[in-house]
Design a protein around this motif. Sequence first.
Motif, PDB file in Angstrom:
ATOM      1  N   ALA A 185      97.248  19.670 -17.505  1.00 23.87           N
ATOM      2  CA  ALA A 185      97.450  20.605 -16.401  1.00 23.87           C
ATOM      3  C   ALA A 185      96.430  21.747 -16.435  1.00 23.87           C
ATOM      4  CB  ALA A 185      98.872  21.166 -16.445  1.00 23.87           C
ATOM      5  N   LEU A 186      96.029  22.165 -17.639  1.00 16.06           N
ATOM      6  CA  LEU A 186      95.072  23.259 -17.760  1.00 16.06           C
ATOM      7  C   LEU A 186      93.705  22.916 -17.168  1.00 16.06           C
ATOM      8  CD1 LEU A 186      95.752  24.680 -21.345  1.00 16.06           C
ATOM      9  CD2 LEU A 186      95.917  25.947 -19.193  1.00 16.06           C
ATOM     10  N   THR A 187      93.384  21.642 -17.055  1.00 18.89           N
ATOM     11  CA  THR A 187      92.076  21.295 -16.490  1.00 18.89           C
ATOM     12  C   THR A 187      91.941  21.754 -15.039  1.00 18.89           C
ATOM     13  OG1 THR A 187      92.827  19.053 -15.887  1.00 18.89           O
ATOM     14  CG2 THR A 187      91.747  19.316 -18.034  1.00 18.89           C
ATOM     15  N   THR A 188      93.066  22.007 -14.377  1.00 21.54           N
ATOM     16  CA  THR A 188      93.015  22.598 -13.034  1.00 21.54           C
ATOM     17  C   THR A 188      92.276  23.931 -13.051  1.00 21.54           C
ATOM     18  OG1 THR A 188      95.104  21.561 -12.390  1.00 21.54           O
ATOM     19  CG2 THR A 188      94.434  23.522 -11.151  1.00 21.54           C
ATOM     20  N   TYR A 189      92.391  24.653 -14.163  1.00 22.11           N
ATOM     21  CA  TYR A 189      91.877  26.020 -14.235  1.00 22.11           C
ATOM     22  C   TYR A 189      90.517  26.107 -14.908  1.00 22.11           C
ATOM     23  CZ  TYR A 189      96.761  26.724 -13.130  1.00 22.11           C
ATOM     24  OH  TYR A 189      97.987  26.656 -12.530  1.00 22.11           O
ATOM     25  N   VAL A 190      89.876  24.989 -15.171  1.00 23.94           N
ATOM     26  CA  VAL A 190      88.535  25.006 -15.763  1.00 23.94           C
ATOM     27  C   VAL A 190      87.573  25.875 -14.954  1.00 23.94           C
ATOM     28  CG1 VAL A 190      86.481  23.565 -16.114  1.00 23.94           C
ATOM     29  CG2 VAL A 190      88.644  22.913 -17.152  1.00 23.94           C
ATOM     30  N   PRO A 191      87.485  25.733 -13.624  1.00 24.18           N
ATOM     31  CA  PRO A 191      86.531  26.575 -12.886  1.00 24.18           C
ATOM     32  C   PRO A 191      86.881  28.058 -12.929  1.00 24.18           C
ATOM     33  CG  PRO A 191      87.919  25.359 -11.361  1.00 24.18           C
ATOM     34  CD  PRO A 191      88.188  24.786 -12.728  1.00 24.18           C
ATOM     35  N   HIS A 192      88.161  28.380 -13.005  1.00 23.04           N
ATOM     36  CA  HIS A 192      88.580  29.779 -13.060  1.00 23.04           C
ATOM     37  C   HIS A 192      88.072  30.430 -14.348  1.00 23.04           C
ATOM     38  CE1 HIS A 192      91.361  27.607 -10.443  1.00 23.04           C
ATOM     39  NE2 HIS A 192      91.782  28.748  -9.924  1.00 23.04           N
ATOM     40  N   PHE A 193      88.327  29.791 -15.480  1.00 25.18           N
ATOM     41  CA  PHE A 193      87.890  30.341 -16.764  1.00 25.18           C
ATOM     42  C   PHE A 193      86.366  30.367 -16.860  1.00 25.18           C
ATOM     43  CE2 PHE A 193      92.255  29.259 -17.995  1.00 25.18           C
ATOM     44  CZ  PHE A 193      92.600  30.359 -18.763  1.00 25.18           C
ATOM     45  N   LEU A 194      85.720  29.319 -16.382  1.00 27.32           N
ATOM     46  CA  LEU A 194      84.270  29.239 -16.532  1.00 27.32           C
ATOM     47  C   LEU A 194      83.559  30.270 -15.660  1.00 27.32           C
ATOM     48  CD1 LEU A 194      81.855  27.938 -17.823  1.00 27.32           C
ATOM     49  CD2 LEU A 194      81.955  26.112 -16.105  1.00 27.32           C
ATOM     50  N   ALA A 195      83.963  30.398 -14.419  1.00 26.32           N
ATOM     51  CA  ALA A 195      83.298  31.354 -13.524  1.00 26.32           C
ATOM     52  C   ALA A 195      83.527  32.792 -13.979  1.00 26.32           C
ATOM     53  CB  ALA A 195      83.793  31.172 -12.095  1.00 26.32           C
ATOM     54  N   LEU A 196      84.727  33.087 -14.409  1.00 26.04           N
ATOM     55  CA  LEU A 196      85.057  34.438 -14.839  1.00 26.04           C
ATOM     56  C   LEU A 196      84.232  34.851 -16.064  1.00 26.04           C
ATOM     57  CD1 LEU A 196      87.160  36.480 -13.710  1.00 26.04           C
ATOM     58  CD2 LEU A 196      88.696  35.726 -15.546  1.00 26.04           C
ATOM     59  N   SER A 197      83.936  33.876 -16.927  1.00 17.26           N
ATOM     60  CA  SER A 197      83.218  34.170 -18.175  1.00 17.26           C
ATOM     61  C   SER A 197      81.729  33.859 -18.101  1.00 17.26           C
ATOM     62  CB  SER A 197      83.831  33.368 -19.326  1.00 17.26           C
ATOM     63  OG  SER A 197      83.611  31.966 -19.145  1.00 17.26           O
ATOM     64  N   ALA A 198      81.254  33.249 -17.024  1.00 13.48           N
ATOM     65  CA  ALA A 198      79.876  32.757 -16.964  1.00 13.48           C
ATOM     66  C   ALA A 198      78.877  33.861 -17.315  1.00 13.48           C
ATOM     67  CB  ALA A 198      79.575  32.191 -15.576  1.00 13.48           C
ATOM     68  N   SER A 199      78.033  33.576 -18.304  1.00 10.52           N
ATOM     69  CA  SER A 199      77.129  34.630 -18.804  1.00 10.52           C
ATOM     70  C   SER A 199      75.843  34.037 -19.355  1.00 10.52           C
ATOM     71  CB  SER A 199      77.835  35.421 -19.920  1.00 10.52           C
ATOM     72  OG  SER A 199      78.166  34.568 -21.006  1.00 10.52           O
ATOM     73  N   SER A 200      75.452  32.864 -18.859  1.00 10.19           N
ATOM     74  CA  SER A 200      74.265  32.204 -19.425  1.00 10.19           C
ATOM     75  C   SER A 200      73.310  31.717 -18.338  1.00 10.19           C
ATOM     76  CB  SER A 200      74.690  31.048 -20.325  1.00 10.19           C
ATOM     77  OG  SER A 200      75.633  30.193 -19.691  1.00 10.19           O
ATOM     78  N   PRO A 201      72.780  32.642 -17.524  1.00  8.48           N
ATOM     79  CA  PRO A 201      71.840  32.227 -16.484  1.00  8.48           C
ATOM     80  C   PRO A 201      70.453  31.900 -17.035  1.00  8.48           C
ATOM     81  CG  PRO A 201      72.086  34.606 -16.453  1.00  8.48           C
ATOM     82  CD  PRO A 201      73.084  34.082 -17.446  1.00  8.48           C
TER      83      PRO A 201
END
Length: 377
Positions: A154-170
């Motif tokens: 069920a947590l895989t639903t929230y993968v984009p939420h966690f990733l976008a919120l933490s994204a820090s590697s441009p």
Amino acid sequence: MQIPFTPSDRSSLGVEWELQLVDIETRELTAGAVEILEEIRPAGAEEHPKAKHELLQSTVEVVTGVCGTVAEARADLAATVGTVAAAAERRGLGLMCAGTHPISNWANQKISPKPRYEQLVENLQWLARRLQIFGVHVHVGVRSPRKVIPIVNALTTYVPHFLALSASSPYWVGHDTGLASSRSKVFESLPTAGLPYQLSGWDQFESYMDTLISTQTIESVREVWWDIRPHPDFGTVELRICDGLPTLDEVCTIAALAQCVVERLDRELDRGYTLPVPKNWVVRENKWRAARWGLDAEVIVDDQDTVVPLRQALLDLADELMPIARRLSCAEELAGIERIVAHGASYQRQRTTAEANGGDLTKVVDSLLEEMATGLT
């Protein structure tokens, strides 16, 4: 193969934060972990209980004990970071965190002198050598192995939420990748990393691990580095999807989000509900969208292919979880989602700094060092 699961108190919390050691003069990643960890090691102990080696000698990982609240985890991390920072400063090094280092080249990094890491490099070669990446991992306690796999699915639903919120590697080796999170793409190249398989239950998890171990793919369960994975020894679900975060406030926001989501899923299982299992291809597409566009992504949210802005999905999720956050005493930390969405995630702040300084990425390093030291302003 049976894998014992050590039950945890519901919603107990543990956090791991991978910190970069940076030369204050050159702004480059610089080896120093061996000396720092030796200096702060308590007398008579083999290692510091809450500061650890990682693959590269330019990294120190700080970890909490088992915490009941996000505030407790914050205090635990802050104390250890303060100890590491003081030892680093004595060597002309600063601490910072982001999913990648903006300018340093992975080819110049020294591997930590531990058999585990030497074997990893021997097995994975180039894939391991270029792992100049940094993350935040959050463990949330689960009381029973019966619940773990449904919660992971069920947590895989929230993968984009966690990733976008933490994204820090441009940035990668001095170049803008065009991604919000290049770290996530580097890491998922490993053969046992990336999105978790959607398994039917604990018995299938045991069967999968038995195959990997008996065929000598891995030596232990800890070598499966899924974005979200069960941790049998700790009795937790571990979220490993997040990029490294520059500030303690952001780490605590991610920890609060993880604790609240797992608590909600756990309670739904107690009520007899069957947790949703999103389609694998939707999960994979949503992860890519978050890695590419970060908070500006639009994500697929249902079986009718409805697409919504991820910013709005994050704000809506925070509102939904706020009653749980109040019960778990992390409402203030969960409210950090709104602040990050308004102020900008790290990948956005880094690009803004680079643009304001004519593309000089050493100024991005300076801004990350400053954020680690003082928090967001």
